[in-house]
Design a protein around this motif. Structure first.
Motif, mmCIF file in Angstrom:
data_model
loop_
_atom_site.group_PDB
_atom_site.id
_atom_site.type_symbol
_atom_site.label_atom_id
_atom_site.label_comp_id
_atom_site.label_asym_id
_atom_site.label_seq_id
_atom_site.Cartn_x
_atom_site.Cartn_y
_atom_site.Cartn_z
ATOM 1 N N GLN A 78 -3.194 -29.008 38.514
ATOM 2 C CA GLN A 78 -3.235 -30.000 39.587
ATOM 3 C C GLN A 78 -3.012 -29.354 40.950
ATOM 4 O OE1 GLN A 78 -0.377 -32.968 38.482
ATOM 5 N NE2 GLN A 78 -1.623 -33.729 36.778
ATOM 6 N N ALA A 79 -2.104 -28.384 41.015
ATOM 7 C CA ALA A 79 -1.849 -27.691 42.277
ATOM 8 C C ALA A 79 -3.068 -26.877 42.696
ATOM 9 C CB ALA A 79 -0.627 -26.787 42.150
ATOM 10 N N ALA A 80 -3.725 -26.244 41.730
ATOM 11 C CA ALA A 80 -4.910 -25.446 42.041
ATOM 12 C C ALA A 80 -6.052 -26.328 42.551
ATOM 13 C CB ALA A 80 -5.364 -24.658 40.813
ATOM 14 N N VAL A 81 -6.236 -27.489 41.944
ATOM 15 C CA VAL A 81 -7.309 -28.394 42.387
ATOM 16 C C VAL A 81 -7.023 -28.902 43.799
ATOM 17 C CG1 VAL A 81 -8.372 -30.643 41.944
ATOM 18 C CG2 VAL A 81 -8.032 -29.034 40.067
ATOM 19 N N GLN A 82 -5.774 -29.248 44.084
ATOM 20 C CA GLN A 82 -5.421 -29.700 45.437
ATOM 21 C C GLN A 82 -5.628 -28.583 46.458
ATOM 22 O OE1 GLN A 82 -1.404 -31.081 45.358
ATOM 23 N NE2 GLN A 82 -1.904 -33.002 44.320
ATOM 24 N N ALA A 83 -5.195 -27.378 46.116
ATOM 25 C CA ALA A 83 -5.357 -26.249 47.041
ATOM 26 C C ALA A 83 -6.830 -25.913 47.244
ATOM 27 C CB ALA A 83 -4.600 -25.032 46.516
ATOM 28 N N GLN A 84 -7.634 -26.006 46.191
ATOM 29 C CA GLN A 84 -9.070 -25.746 46.315
ATOM 30 C C GLN A 84 -9.729 -26.763 47.232
ATOM 31 O OE1 GLN A 84 -10.565 -25.832 42.324
ATOM 32 N NE2 GLN A 84 -9.677 -23.851 41.787
ATOM 33 N N ALA A 85 -9.362 -28.020 47.095
ATOM 34 C CA ALA A 85 -9.968 -29.059 47.926
ATOM 35 C C ALA A 85 -9.645 -28.842 49.404
ATOM 36 C CB ALA A 85 -9.498 -30.438 47.475
ATOM 37 N N LYS A 86 -8.398 -28.516 49.686
ATOM 38 C CA LYS A 86 -8.010 -28.304 51.079
ATOM 39 C C LYS A 86 -8.587 -27.005 51.634
ATOM 40 C CE LYS A 86 -3.915 -31.126 50.647
ATOM 41 N NZ LYS A 86 -2.472 -31.185 50.643
ATOM 42 N N ALA A 87 -8.660 -25.974 50.805
ATOM 43 C CA ALA A 87 -9.238 -24.702 51.249
ATOM 44 C C ALA A 87 -10.743 -24.835 51.474
ATOM 45 C CB ALA A 87 -8.943 -23.600 50.239
ATOM 46 N N PHE A 88 -11.396 -25.727 50.737
ATOM 47 C CA PHE A 88 -12.830 -25.929 50.940
ATOM 48 C C PHE A 88 -13.111 -26.522 52.317
ATOM 49 C CE2 PHE A 88 -16.734 -28.482 50.541
ATOM 50 C CZ PHE A 88 -17.620 -27.459 50.249
ATOM 51 N N ILE A 89 -12.273 -27.443 52.752
ATOM 52 C CA ILE A 89 -12.444 -28.007 54.098
ATOM 53 C C ILE A 89 -12.259 -26.909 55.143
ATOM 54 C CG2 ILE A 89 -11.449 -29.619 55.771
ATOM 55 C CD1 ILE A 89 -10.854 -31.453 53.357
ATOM 56 N N ASP A 90 -11.263 -26.047 54.934
ATOM 57 C CA ASP A 90 -11.076 -24.911 55.839
ATOM 58 C C ASP A 90 -12.282 -23.978 55.810
ATOM 59 O OD1 ASP A 90 -8.635 -25.935 56.454
ATOM 60 O OD2 ASP A 90 -7.500 -24.552 55.189
ATOM 61 N N LEU A 91 -12.880 -23.801 54.627
ATOM 62 C CA LEU A 91 -14.079 -22.971 54.505
ATOM 63 C C LEU A 91 -15.202 -23.513 55.374
ATOM 64 C CD1 LEU A 91 -15.889 -20.887 52.515
ATOM 65 C CD2 LEU A 91 -16.643 -23.119 51.750
ATOM 66 N N LEU A 92 -15.419 -24.806 55.330
ATOM 67 C CA LEU A 92 -16.488 -25.401 56.133
ATOM 68 C C LEU A 92 -16.237 -25.202 57.622
ATOM 69 C CD1 LEU A 92 -17.059 -28.722 54.175
ATOM 70 C CD2 LEU A 92 -18.439 -26.651 54.086
ATOM 71 N N ILE A 93 -15.019 -25.458 58.054
ATOM 72 C CA ILE A 93 -14.687 -25.337 59.478
ATOM 73 C C ILE A 93 -14.767 -23.888 59.936
ATOM 74 C CG2 ILE A 93 -12.836 -25.628 61.169
ATOM 75 C CD1 ILE A 93 -11.963 -28.092 59.455
ATOM 76 N N LEU A 94 -14.172 -22.964 59.173
ATOM 77 C CA LEU A 94 -14.189 -21.555 59.570
ATOM 78 C C LEU A 94 -15.584 -20.946 59.527
ATOM 79 C CD1 LEU A 94 -10.909 -20.189 57.979
ATOM 80 C CD2 LEU A 94 -11.436 -20.468 60.392
ATOM 81 N N THR A 95 -16.391 -21.352 58.556
ATOM 82 C CA THR A 95 -17.765 -20.839 58.488
ATOM 83 C C THR A 95 -18.566 -21.297 59.697
ATOM 84 O OG1 THR A 95 -17.662 -20.860 56.079
ATOM 85 C CG2 THR A 95 -19.839 -20.715 57.070
ATOM 86 N N LEU A 96 -18.384 -22.533 60.089
ATOM 87 C CA LEU A 96 -19.053 -23.024 61.290
ATOM 88 C C LEU A 96 -18.580 -22.263 62.521
ATOM 89 C CD1 LEU A 96 -20.984 -25.127 62.503
ATOM 90 C CD2 LEU A 96 -19.005 -26.617 62.788
ATOM 91 N N ALA A 97 -17.285 -22.029 62.625
ATOM 92 C CA ALA A 97 -16.744 -21.288 63.775
ATOM 93 C C ALA A 97 -17.248 -19.850 63.796
ATOM 94 C CB ALA A 97 -15.220 -21.314 63.742
ATOM 95 N N VAL A 98 -17.283 -19.198 62.641
ATOM 96 C CA VAL A 98 -17.769 -17.815 62.572
ATOM 97 C C VAL A 98 -19.255 -17.765 62.884
ATOM 98 C CG1 VAL A 98 -18.218 -15.914 60.969
ATOM 99 C CG2 VAL A 98 -15.973 -16.951 61.062
ATOM 100 N N GLY A 99 -20.011 -18.733 62.399
ATOM 101 C CA GLY A 99 -21.442 -18.785 62.718
ATOM 102 C C GLY A 99 -21.674 -18.930 64.211
ATOM 103 N N CYS A 100 -20.905 -19.803 64.856
ATOM 104 C CA CYS A 100 -21.029 -19.954 66.312
ATOM 105 C C CYS A 100 -20.626 -18.665 67.027
ATOM 106 C CB CYS A 100 -20.165 -21.119 66.792
ATOM 107 S SG CYS A 100 -20.774 -22.730 66.282
ATOM 108 N N LEU A 101 -19.587 -18.006 66.530
ATOM 109 C CA LEU A 101 -19.161 -16.737 67.122
ATOM 110 C C LEU A 101 -20.273 -15.699 67.051
ATOM 111 C CD1 LEU A 101 -16.697 -14.910 68.138
ATOM 112 C CD2 LEU A 101 -16.529 -14.259 65.739
ATOM 113 N N LEU A 102 -20.932 -15.612 65.915
ATOM 114 C CA LEU A 102 -21.999 -14.630 65.755
ATOM 115 C C LEU A 102 -23.246 -14.982 66.564
ATOM 116 C CD1 LEU A 102 -21.681 -13.816 61.957
ATOM 117 C CD2 LEU A 102 -20.948 -12.428 63.901
ATOM 118 N N VAL A 103 -23.462 -16.271 66.804
ATOM 119 C CA VAL A 103 -24.607 -16.676 67.631
ATOM 120 C C VAL A 103 -24.327 -16.416 69.105
ATOM 121 C CG1 VAL A 103 -25.921 -18.686 68.427
ATOM 122 C CG2 VAL A 103 -25.533 -18.345 65.997
ATOM 123 N N VAL A 104 -23.105 -16.727 69.553
ATOM 124 C CA VAL A 104 -22.765 -16.573 70.960
ATOM 125 C C VAL A 104 -22.579 -15.100 71.333
ATOM 126 C CG1 VAL A 104 -21.025 -17.110 72.714
ATOM 127 C CG2 VAL A 104 -21.764 -18.874 71.114
#
Length: 142
Positions: A78-104
């Motif tokens: 249960q702890a792993a599933v909760q951590a995975q769900a929250k880390a996935f949201i961070d993955l989406l946000i950080l990937t978008l930020a890194v993509g913008c960084l590489l474009v700019v």
């Protein structure tokens, strides 16, 4: 889902062997070795990666069966599933930020190192979240 010594030892040995084979491939290409040597080392590295992935998966499953941590109602699961769900949201946000960084700033940064850093941050994010969730659950049950 606890970090065990066999996992760490397996990963360290795997990284050292894969790095050595990769370096041998680089040396073979720089020395203009026969094409079959470079091809053989590339195939060997591919087999190491596939075998390493299968090996760590078998090791994980064996430990989960022995300790029964993969059961759907276990605290670790249960702890792993909760951590995975929250880390996935961070993955989406950080990937978008890194993509913008590489474009700019395309020439300011090396994309390979940026992506390696992103992966390291996301793995650390999961493990920190997992540790916080399991500690808070352990304190709640005491």
């Amino acid at each position: 889902m606890k970090v065990r010594f066999p996992y760490v030892a397996y990963i360290v040995v795997f990284v050292v062997i894969s790095g050595a084979v990769g370096r041998l491939g680089g040396v073979a290409r720089e020395a203009d070795a026969a094409p079959w040597v470079s091809f053989g080392l590339t195939v060997l590295q591919f087999l190491l990666i596939v075998g390493g992935g299968l090996g760590i998966n078998l090791l994980r499953r064996r430990i989960e069966r022995r300790e029964r941590t993969a059961a759907p109602d276990s605290l670790e699961r249960q702890a792993a599933v909760q951590a995975q769900a929250k880390a996935f949201i961070d993955l989406l946000i950080l990937t978008l930020a890194v993509g913008c960084l590489l474009v700019v700033f395309p020439t300011q940064t090396n994309p390979g190192w940026v992506l390696i850093g992103l992966v390291v941050v996301l793995v650390a994010d999961f493990w920190v979240r997992y540790a916080v969730i399991t500690r808070s659950a352990a304190k709640a049950t005491v």
